[in-house]
Scaffold this motif. Structure first.
Motif, PDB file in Angstrom:
ATOM      1  N   ALA A 220       0.834  -1.207   0.000  1.00 44.91           N
ATOM      2  CA  ALA A 220       0.000   0.000   0.000  1.00 44.91           C
ATOM      3  C   ALA A 220       0.867   1.256   0.000  1.00 44.91           C
ATOM      4  N   ALA A 221       1.970   1.216   0.763  1.00 48.09           N
ATOM      5  CA  ALA A 221       2.879   2.365   0.789  1.00 48.09           C
ATOM      6  C   ALA A 221       3.553   2.555  -0.569  1.00 48.09           C
ATOM      7  N   LEU A 222       3.927   1.453  -1.206  1.00 43.18           N
ATOM      8  CA  LEU A 222       4.504   1.542  -2.554  1.00 43.18           C
ATOM      9  C   LEU A 222       3.485   2.121  -3.529  1.00 43.18           C
ATOM     10  N   ALA A 223       2.244   1.673  -3.412  1.00 44.80           N
ATOM     11  CA  ALA A 223       1.193   2.179  -4.293  1.00 44.80           C
ATOM     12  C   ALA A 223       1.016   3.689  -4.113  1.00 44.80           C
ATOM     13  N   GLU A 224       0.988   4.122  -2.877  1.00 46.75           N
ATOM     14  CA  GLU A 224       0.841   5.553  -2.605  1.00 46.75           C
ATOM     15  C   GLU A 224       2.026   6.327  -3.163  1.00 46.75           C
ATOM     16  N   THR A 225       3.237   5.786  -2.972  1.00 40.82           N
ATOM     17  CA  THR A 225       4.433   6.450  -3.476  1.00 40.82           C
ATOM     18  C   THR A 225       4.381   6.578  -4.994  1.00 40.82           C
ATOM     19  N   ALA A 226       3.834   5.545  -5.657  1.00 38.98           N
ATOM     20  CA  ALA A 226       3.740   5.570  -7.120  1.00 38.98           C
ATOM     21  C   ALA A 226       2.587   6.425  -7.621  1.00 38.98           C
TER      22      ALA A 226
ATOM     23  N   LEU B 182      -8.948 -13.705 -17.344  1.00 41.01           N
ATOM     24  CA  LEU B 182     -10.091 -13.749 -16.431  1.00 41.01           C
ATOM     25  C   LEU B 182     -10.696 -12.372 -16.196  1.00 41.01           C
ATOM     26  N   ALA B 183      -9.864 -11.345 -16.235  1.00 43.69           N
ATOM     27  CA  ALA B 183     -10.302 -10.001 -15.866  1.00 43.69           C
ATOM     28  C   ALA B 183     -10.913  -9.270 -17.059  1.00 43.69           C
ATOM     29  N   PRO B 184     -11.601  -8.148 -16.798  1.00 45.90           N
ATOM     30  CA  PRO B 184     -12.145  -7.339 -17.896  1.00 45.90           C
ATOM     31  C   PRO B 184     -11.038  -6.879 -18.839  1.00 45.90           C
ATOM     32  N   ASP B 185     -11.388  -6.670 -20.093  1.00 47.64           N
ATOM     33  CA  ASP B 185     -10.423  -6.210 -21.083  1.00 47.64           C
ATOM     34  C   ASP B 185      -9.760  -4.909 -20.626  1.00 47.64           C
ATOM     35  N   GLY B 186      -8.477  -4.819 -20.872  1.00 50.14           N
ATOM     36  CA  GLY B 186      -7.744  -3.603 -20.531  1.00 50.14           C
ATOM     37  C   GLY B 186      -7.182  -3.572 -19.128  1.00 50.14           C
ATOM     38  N   THR B 187      -7.431  -4.585 -18.318  1.00 49.67           N
ATOM     39  CA  THR B 187      -6.897  -4.614 -16.951  1.00 49.67           C
ATOM     40  C   THR B 187      -5.388  -4.859 -16.976  1.00 49.67           C
ATOM     41  N   ARG B 188      -4.649  -4.033 -16.246  1.00 47.07           N
ATOM     42  CA  ARG B 188      -3.198  -4.173 -16.143  1.00 47.07           C
ATOM     43  C   ARG B 188      -2.852  -4.843 -14.818  1.00 47.07           C
ATOM     44  N   PHE B 189      -1.990  -5.845 -14.864  1.00 44.95           N
ATOM     45  CA  PHE B 189      -1.484  -6.487 -13.659  1.00 44.95           C
ATOM     46  C   PHE B 189      -0.015  -6.100 -13.502  1.00 44.95           C
ATOM     47  N   VAL B 190       0.272  -5.309 -12.464  1.00 39.86           N
ATOM     48  CA  VAL B 190       1.624  -4.789 -12.215  1.00 39.86           C
ATOM     49  C   VAL B 190       2.189  -5.502 -11.003  1.00 39.86           C
ATOM     50  N   ASP B 191       3.257  -6.266 -11.199  1.00 44.82           N
ATOM     51  CA  ASP B 191       3.810  -6.980 -10.050  1.00 44.82           C
ATOM     52  C   ASP B 191       4.718  -6.072  -9.230  1.00 44.82           C
ATOM     53  N   ARG B 192       5.155  -6.577  -8.097  1.00 39.94           N
ATOM     54  CA  ARG B 192       5.931  -5.784  -7.135  1.00 39.94           C
ATOM     55  C   ARG B 192       7.207  -5.215  -7.772  1.00 39.94           C
ATOM     56  N   HIS B 193       7.913  -6.045  -8.524  1.00 39.71           N
ATOM     57  CA  HIS B 193       9.170  -5.594  -9.128  1.00 39.71           C
ATOM     58  C   HIS B 193       8.925  -4.479 -10.140  1.00 39.71           C
ATOM     59  N   ARG B 194       7.885  -4.615 -10.966  1.00 40.15           N
ATOM     60  CA  ARG B 194       7.579  -3.588 -11.940  1.00 40.15           C
ATOM     61  C   ARG B 194       7.161  -2.288 -11.239  1.00 40.15           C
ATOM     62  N   LEU B 195       6.430  -2.399 -10.149  1.00 36.17           N
ATOM     63  CA  LEU B 195       6.004  -1.221  -9.392  1.00 36.17           C
ATOM     64  C   LEU B 195       7.211  -0.481  -8.824  1.00 36.17           C
ATOM     65  N   VAL B 196       8.163  -1.224  -8.256  1.00 36.09           N
ATOM     66  CA  VAL B 196       9.379  -0.597  -7.717  1.00 36.09           C
ATOM     67  C   VAL B 196      10.159   0.083  -8.841  1.00 36.09           C
ATOM     68  N   LEU B 197      10.260  -0.569  -9.988  1.00 32.66           N
ATOM     69  CA  LEU B 197      10.973   0.031 -11.115  1.00 32.66           C
ATOM     70  C   LEU B 197      10.289   1.322 -11.582  1.00 32.66           C
TER      71      LEU B 197
END
Length: 442
Positions: free
Chosen positions: A31-37, A94-109
């Protein structure tokens, strides 16, 4: 006017998803990483179980995640686990079209890319991104073509696929070469500092442990609340302090004086758990300030819960273990927020590095005198006493000694003052040069 990606992301809602092996783990750091990003967290989903090779989560939980995405209307899911291309493909299906899945490493980058300001930091981020992409490109190629039954030529790839991989490898080599050149410059700079009698100290530790605030507290030309101007050209103009993850990405160096010794103290990028080796290696140039320092101040946030402190110390050990040239001095920071028992618990967590960690409050200044005394006892030091003629050349030697170390004593009392006894302390190499200069005076 076209909106930048940063301003668009700043308003973008996101859903957090995490799979943990241990029930004690939480999404607080994600959550802190998300806020920072720049994301706004609207929902989260967690699961405790072994990793599923197809979805990272179990199939049922992955389907629940897809339903949550549809219900909330978010377009981005931040996942607190590394995702393979196969897992991303299956989750997107499985998810709606256009959904992005960002993993932890990509978020940090992504955070690193936004924070990088210097050429060196930008090159390091570029290298990390290329190393992140290379195995994913290879796997994506296999996923896209395994059913096509096309002729393969090089390492199981056709010529076009091989070109994509080769291009990434060549770009990695070019960036590595540029960073190696900058690393050589950094090594030469460290040698010059040491020849001038300056001792090198690095602040290291988990992100948001208070390293930047501590640097501001210690620096000769700064205070905790205000800004200052650099005295030495290698010093950065600011040392920002804020309660955000990865506030420091580029290294920041300031001058600190203590008992006649000149310290250059460098604030380094904060660590974070589960950093993959390729990411740590990409930041070798920045982390070299810690690896090659005379003293590493390992800063720990004493206000964290004991289990969290231990986990963060483990992360720091993984990054520093076997790589540091100098002495590691643990620093228990933010003691102003803690009870005496909490401070002792934090000290116990870092006792493996040193039996007597230094407790400080960077914001209030508590314990900083003890910290500087500890640094003074840990930096490489030699001493010498010489008896030389009282001449103009000797006075020039004394001026040089004051610039390069500590002139502990000058005694003109012998005989008719035609000779002078000088006691000098400093870096071992500097003391050797002092002795060589003194020998030429007789």
């Amino acid at each position: 006017m076209t909106q930048s990606r940063n301003s668009r992301d700043a308003r973008q809602p996101a859903l957090l998803a995490a799979r943990y092996d241990d029930r004690t783990e939480t999404t607080d750091e994600l959550a802190a990483l998300a806020e920072t990003a720049g994301y706004r967290v609207v929902d989260e989903l967690t699961q405790t179980r072994p990793e599923d090779s197809s979805y990272q989560f179990g199939r049922g939980k992955a389907e629940e995640l897809a339903r949550r995405v549809a219900e909330s209307g978010v377009e981005t899911v931040l996942v607190d686990n590394p995702l393979s291309p196969q897992q991303v493909y299956n989750l997107e299906a499985l998810a709606p079209d256009g959904t992005r899945f960002v993993d932890r490493h990509r978020l940090v980058l992504d955070i690193f890319a936004e924070r990088a300001a210097t050429k060196e930091a930008k090159l390091q981020v570029c290298l990390a991104e290329l190393r992140y992409e290379l195995p994913r490109v290879r796997q994506e190629i296999r996923l896209e073509t395994e059913a096509a039954n096309e002729r393969r030529t090089v390492e199981g790839m056709n010529e076009k696929e091989h070109r994509r991989v080769l291009d990434l490898r060549e770009r990695i080599q070019r960036v590595e070469a540029e960073l190696d050149a900058l690393g050589s410059v950094g090594e030469s700079r460290r040698d010059r500092h040491r020849e001038a009698g300056r001792d090198l100290v690095a602040l290291a530790g988990y992100t948001n442990a208070g390293k930047s605030t501590l640097l501001r507290r210690l620096a000769d030309d700064l205070d905790v609340a205000g800004e200052g101007e650099p005295v030495h050209p290698d010093e950065a103009t600011t040392a920002r302090a804020a309660d955000r993850l990865f506030e420091t990405l580029d290294t920041t160096t300031r001058r600190v004086s203590t008992e006649g010794r000149q310290l250059l103290v460098t604030d380094t990028v904060g660590f974070i758990r589960d950093l993959p080796p390729w990411l740590v290696d990409a930041f070798e140039s920045t982390l070299s300030a810690a690896y090659h320092a005379d003293v590493v101040l390992l800063v720990v946030d004493a206000s964290d819960p004991p289990a969290e402190i231990e986990s963060k110390v483990d992360t720091c050990r993984e990054v520093l273990d076997g790589r540091t040239d100098g002495t590691i001095v643990p620093v228990v920071n933010k003691v102003d927020r803690c009870s005496a028992d909490e401070v002792e618990a934090a000290r116990a967590a870092v006792a493996e590095f040193d039996a007597d960690p230094v407790a400080v409050s960077a914001t209030e200044g508590t314990g900083t005198d003890d910290l500087l005394a500890r640094v003074g006892s840990a930096i490489p030091t030699a001493e010498a006493t010489v008896d030389v003629p009282n001449t103009g050349e000797t006075q020039a030697l004394l001026a040089w000694a004051h610039d390069h170390g500590t002139v502990a004593d000058v005694d003109y009392s012998r005989g008719d003052a035609e000779r002078v006894t000088v006691h000098f302390e400093g870096r071992p190499g500097v003391v050797e040069r002092f002795l060589s200069k003194a020998e030429t005076l007789d």
